[in-house]
Enzyme design. Structure first.
Site, mmCIF file in Angstrom:
data_model
loop_
_atom_site.group_PDB
_atom_site.id
_atom_site.type_symbol
_atom_site.label_atom_id
_atom_site.label_comp_id
_atom_site.label_asym_id
_atom_site.label_seq_id
_atom_site.Cartn_x
_atom_site.Cartn_y
_atom_site.Cartn_z
ATOM 1 C CB SER A 99 -43.978 27.567 -26.401
ATOM 2 O OG SER A 99 -44.677 28.623 -27.003
ATOM 3 C CG ASP A 193 -51.888 26.224 -27.378
ATOM 4 O OD1 ASP A 193 -51.807 27.457 -27.584
ATOM 5 O OD2 ASP A 193 -50.886 25.482 -27.319
ATOM 6 C CG HIS A 223 -49.292 27.836 -24.936
ATOM 7 N ND1 HIS A 223 -48.895 27.290 -26.138
ATOM 8 C CD2 HIS A 223 -48.230 28.542 -24.481
ATOM 9 C CE1 HIS A 223 -47.647 27.651 -26.388
ATOM 10 N NE2 HIS A 223 -47.215 28.400 -25.400
#
Length: 229
Positions: A99, A193, A223
């Site tokens: 991320s 996601d 995610h």
């Protein structure tokens, strides 16, 4: 602020110098840290037979953008200069993260390209935050109820990029990168996601530019799946 590092070596270490992976945790530049990704980076060190340096970088709101990216570059340059001292190969230093950490990794590569310095050897990019646009199909499909959501995105943007033009400059830093000069990369997305489609787009851009890229989409995951390792 200061940078903290934790170095992981494989439990069954091979002879000679090992490749090094600097790993940057996710958390939207707002939270998380070395402890949160401890299990995941241990797994990477053992499975890939690399030395992993897990990096604790500065977080917003106390340290808004680009503090985390600055810390990432500092850690990368330190690792290249000092790799031999902990059994690492200074010519085989890679970057990676999940991320926000993937974004930091790409920023490091971009900065080395811009400065004419050696880039990381490769990039390991898990569900990377590279484009915050809400217009991707995955952003609309998974805006609520799938771990990362639009509410957090909007809050994060206001805190990490508090001043006018900051967010635009951050996106431009990543989008303006010369893809043909980027390191070989593993790009990973999750099927459920918001960031799935921009991640897929990144992999396609790399492939089109001739950069060696492996794209992996895990269609049933959301995610943050590394935290379940």
């Amino acid at each position: 602020g200061s940078i903290s590092l934790r170095i992981y070596t494989p439990e069954t270490k091979q002879e000679g110098l090992l490749p090094v992976l600097l790993y940057f945790h996710g958390g939207g530049w707002l939270y998380s840290g070395i402890e949160a990704v401890d299990r995941a980076v241990r797994l990477i060190a053992n499975e890939a037979q690399v030395i992993v340096i897990s990096v604790e970088y500065r977080l917003a709101p106390e340290w808004p953008w680009p503090a985390a990216n600055d810390d990432g570059e500092t850690a990368f340059l330190w690792a290249r200069a000092n790799a031999r001292s902990f059994g690492g190969d200074p010519e085989s230093v890679a970057v990676g993260g999940d991320s926000a950490g993937g974004n930091i990794s790409m920023s490091i590569s971009q900065r080395q390209i811009a400065a004419g310095r050696p880039t990381p050897l490769y990039q390991l990019l898990y569900y990377t935050a590279i484009d915050f646009s809400p217009h991707y199909e995955s952003s609309k499909l998974f805006a609520q109820g799938y771990s990362l959501d639009m509410t957090f995105r909007d809050f994060m943007m206001s805190v990490v990029y508090p001043n006018p033009g900051m967010a635009e400059r951050a996106v431009k830093e990543i989008k303006s990168v010369k893809m043909e000069k980027m390191p070989a990369s593993i790009v990973v997305t999750a099927g459920f996601d918001m960031l799935r489609d921009p991640g897929q787009s990144l992999a396609r851009r790399m492939e089109k530019a001739g950069t060696a890229v492996t794209y992996l989409n895990y269609p049933t995951l959301i995610h943050g799946f590394l935290q379940w390792s």
